[in-house]
Structure formats: structure tokens, C-alpha cells
Enzyme design. Structure first.
Site, PDB file in Angstrom:
ATOM      1  N   ASP A  16       0.831  -1.211   0.000  1.00 46.50           N
ATOM      2  CA  ASP A  16       0.000   0.000   0.000  1.00 46.50           C
ATOM      3  C   ASP A  16       0.865   1.260   0.000  1.00 46.50           C
ATOM      4  O   ASP A  16       1.976   1.269   0.540  1.00 46.50           O
ATOM      5  CB  ASP A  16      -0.911  -0.015   1.243  1.00 46.50           C
ATOM      6  CG  ASP A  16      -2.074   0.945   1.111  1.00 46.50           C
ATOM      7  OD1 ASP A  16      -2.346   1.439  -0.004  1.00 46.50           O
ATOM      8  OD2 ASP A  16      -2.733   1.223   2.148  1.00 46.50           O
ATOM      9  N   HIS A  33       2.244   3.428  -9.124  1.00 42.77           N
ATOM     10  CA  HIS A  33       2.040   1.993  -9.349  1.00 42.77           C
ATOM     11  C   HIS A  33       3.221   1.387 -10.095  1.00 42.77           C
ATOM     12  O   HIS A  33       3.612   0.250  -9.836  1.00 42.77           O
ATOM     13  CB  HIS A  33       0.732   1.748 -10.110  1.00 42.77           C
ATOM     14  CG  HIS A  33      -0.485   2.135  -9.318  1.00 42.77           C
ATOM     15  ND1 HIS A  33      -0.700   1.678  -8.032  1.00 42.77           N
ATOM     16  CD2 HIS A  33      -1.545   2.937  -9.618  1.00 42.77           C
ATOM     17  CE1 HIS A  33      -1.838   2.182  -7.581  1.00 42.77           C
ATOM     18  NE2 HIS A  33      -2.368   2.960  -8.512  1.00 42.77           N
ATOM     19  N   LEU A 127      10.599 -20.561  -5.211  1.00 45.55           N
ATOM     20  CA  LEU A 127       9.589 -19.729  -4.545  1.00 45.55           C
ATOM     21  C   LEU A 127       8.231 -19.825  -5.244  1.00 45.55           C
ATOM     22  O   LEU A 127       8.150 -19.743  -6.468  1.00 45.55           O
ATOM     23  CB  LEU A 127      10.052 -18.259  -4.594  1.00 45.55           C
ATOM     24  CG  LEU A 127       9.049 -17.221  -4.062  1.00 45.55           C
ATOM     25  CD1 LEU A 127       8.972 -17.271  -2.540  1.00 45.55           C
ATOM     26  CD2 LEU A 127       9.428 -15.806  -4.524  1.00 45.55           C
TER      27      LEU A 127
END
Ligand code: IPE
Ligand code: IPE
Ligand code: MG
Length: 240
Positions: A16, A33, A127
């Protein structure tokens, strides 16, 4: 220094603060962004280096559709360019990408790029990188309830037979393809102290770490600080 013996298996992050980061710099929200995608990339690499097995990032919530069309389409464009340009690297780094959420509602080119990424990384054994897209914890639970209700309706399940494990198995994280354990650690950046509909069921006993840093400024060092904070906690699970 991090204790290698106490690394979380699954870390989830509420990324955020992109909008505020851009605003502080006098830039459009999409620049925030874009910077956020770059930060995410570094955290994916670093998670793998730290030996974390599952990383889940909250990229777009079921509520984020409330934003302007320009912002929403811009976010998906950035996502497409991230997955397209980084696919090779993800494959090379043995990262397995999974999506949490109903991504079929995204623009067609985004769906296509994501499906290509899922397909090309599915055999990787390093991962597991879960991207929560059009994800909402309540939506996820509603779908689980519906799936179980269907089984009750067709007579293959009795209401009193429903277990917590059955509910977990119906969540995006519980389906056989994703199969992620509950996150030991959830990090939220930008100083907001809430979950905003993220992993509501799975977070029952997660340790929460809040960082004031805005997501584009979240570095591997900040990440290690959050993990160190987690490692200093005593987890009790309701026991004494
Ligand atoms: C997080 O940053 C990214 C998404 C929700 C897509 P925000 O866009 O929420 O940034 P702030 O909270 O407005 O600063
Ligand atoms: C949560 O951030 C969703 C994502 C990071 C994708 P928001 O910015 O949407 O959450 P609120 O509105 O501050 O609760
Ligand atoms: Mg926000």
C-alpha cells in the site's frame, strides 16, 4: 541479523502507498504503481534468497474497481508489462506463479499474459509467488460457502460434517494447485493499520507487521526489518 532457523514459510504483503508516494513527488498515481511494481520485483528476488517458500502479494482487491477507469486500466497494463518482461527471469529463477482471485474479470490481454505465466512457471520448484488479483477475503469465503452448499444440496455432504479443513480447502489458497499454508507473517506498508479484506480466514494467527514506508520505497532492508520483528515475537496460538 535474521535467524535462518526461524524464517517464515509464507509471507503475505499488502503493498500500500503507491498513490501517496506519487502525490508526494507531484507525479500521477500511475507513476506510483509503476514504482510499486519495481519494488515488488526486488521483494520477489529477495524472498527467494531468504529461502521463503511462499510469497503472496495483494495487487488488486475486489474493492479497487471503485477507482477511476484510467487508474484501473493503467494498473492492469503495468501488470501485463511486468509479467511479459519478467517471465524469462521468473522461469530462470525457478519461481512458480499462482493467482488468488477471479482473474477472469480482468482485461483480455491481462488474462492471456497471466495464463501464459502460470503455464510456463508451473513446473518450477523454487519460490511460489501468489499474486492476489481481484481478490477479496469475503468473496473467497462466499465462494467456499457456495461450493460446500452445493455438496450438501446434492447429498454428498452433511452440514454437520463440515470441518475447518474443508473450508480451507475451498479457498484460493487451499485448492490443490496453490496449496499454500497460512501466512506466519503479514506485512502492510504505508502506515495503515487494517487488513482491507486480505486473507481474512488465513490470517487467524498471522503476526502482523506494519511499516510506515510507502510501498515503492519498501526495500529488501525494510523487508528484513519486518522479518526480524516477526522473529522477535512469541507466537502462542491461544496456548499459555
Ligand atoms: C496500493 O497503493 C496499490 C493498490 C491498491 C492497487 P494505493 O494505490 O492504494 O496507494 P495509496 O493508498 O492511495 O497511497
Ligand atoms: C489494499 O489497499 C489493497 C491492495 C494493496 C491491493 P487499499 O488502498 O485498497 O486499501 P484501503 O482502501 O486503504 O483500505
Ligand atoms: Mg491504498
Amino acid at each position: 541479523m535474521l535467524n535462518k532457523e526461524r524464517m517464515p514459510v509464507h509471507v503475505a504483503i499488502i503493498m500500500d502507498g503507491n498513490g501517496r508516494w506519487a502525490k508526494q513527488k507531484g507525479l500521477p498515481r500511475l507513476a506510483g504503481h509503476n514504482a510499486g511494481m519495481k519494488a515488488m520485483k526486488k521483494i520477489v528476488d529477495h524472498s527467494d534468497k531468504l529461502g521463503i517458500k511462499y510469497l503472496t502479494v495483494y495487487a488488486f482487491s475486489t474493492e479497487n474497481w471503485k477507482r477511476s477507469i484510467a487508474e484501473v486500466t493503467g494498473i492492469f497494463k503495468l501488470l501485463v508489462s511486468y509479467v511479459n518482461s519478467d517471465l524469462k527471469e521468473l522461469v530462470q529463477n525457478n519461481v512458480r506463479v499462482k493467482i488468488l482471485g477471479d482473474y477472469s474479470a480482468l482485461p483480455e490481454d491481462a488474462v492471456r499474459s497471466l495464463e501464459k505465466t502460470l503455464e510456463e512457471t508451473k513446473g518450477n520448484t523454487g519460490l511460489q509467488f501468489n499474486i492476489a488479483l481481484n481478490y477479496g477475503g469475503r468473496d473467497e469465503l462466499r465462494r467456499a460457502v457456495e461450493a460446500l452448499a452445493v455438496r450438501v444440496k446434492n447429498g454428498t455432504l452433511q452440514p454437520e460434517e463440515i470441518t475447518e479443513d474443508m473450508i480451507s480447502a475451498e479457498l484460493y489458497t487451499g485448492c490443490a494447485d496453490v496449496a499454500a499454508p497460512d501466512p506466519e507473517l503479514i506485512i502492510r506498508t504505508s502506515g495503515e493499520l487494517r487488513l482491507s479484506n486480505f486473507l481474512l480466514w488465513q490470517s487467524a494467527y498471522s503476526e502482523l507487521v506494519f511499516s510506515d514506508v510507502l510501498w515503492p520505497d519498501f526495500t529488501p532492508e525494510e523487508y528484513e526489518k519486518a522479518i526480524a520483528d516477526y522473529q522477535s515475537r512469541e507466537r502462542r496460538f491461544g496456548g499459555r
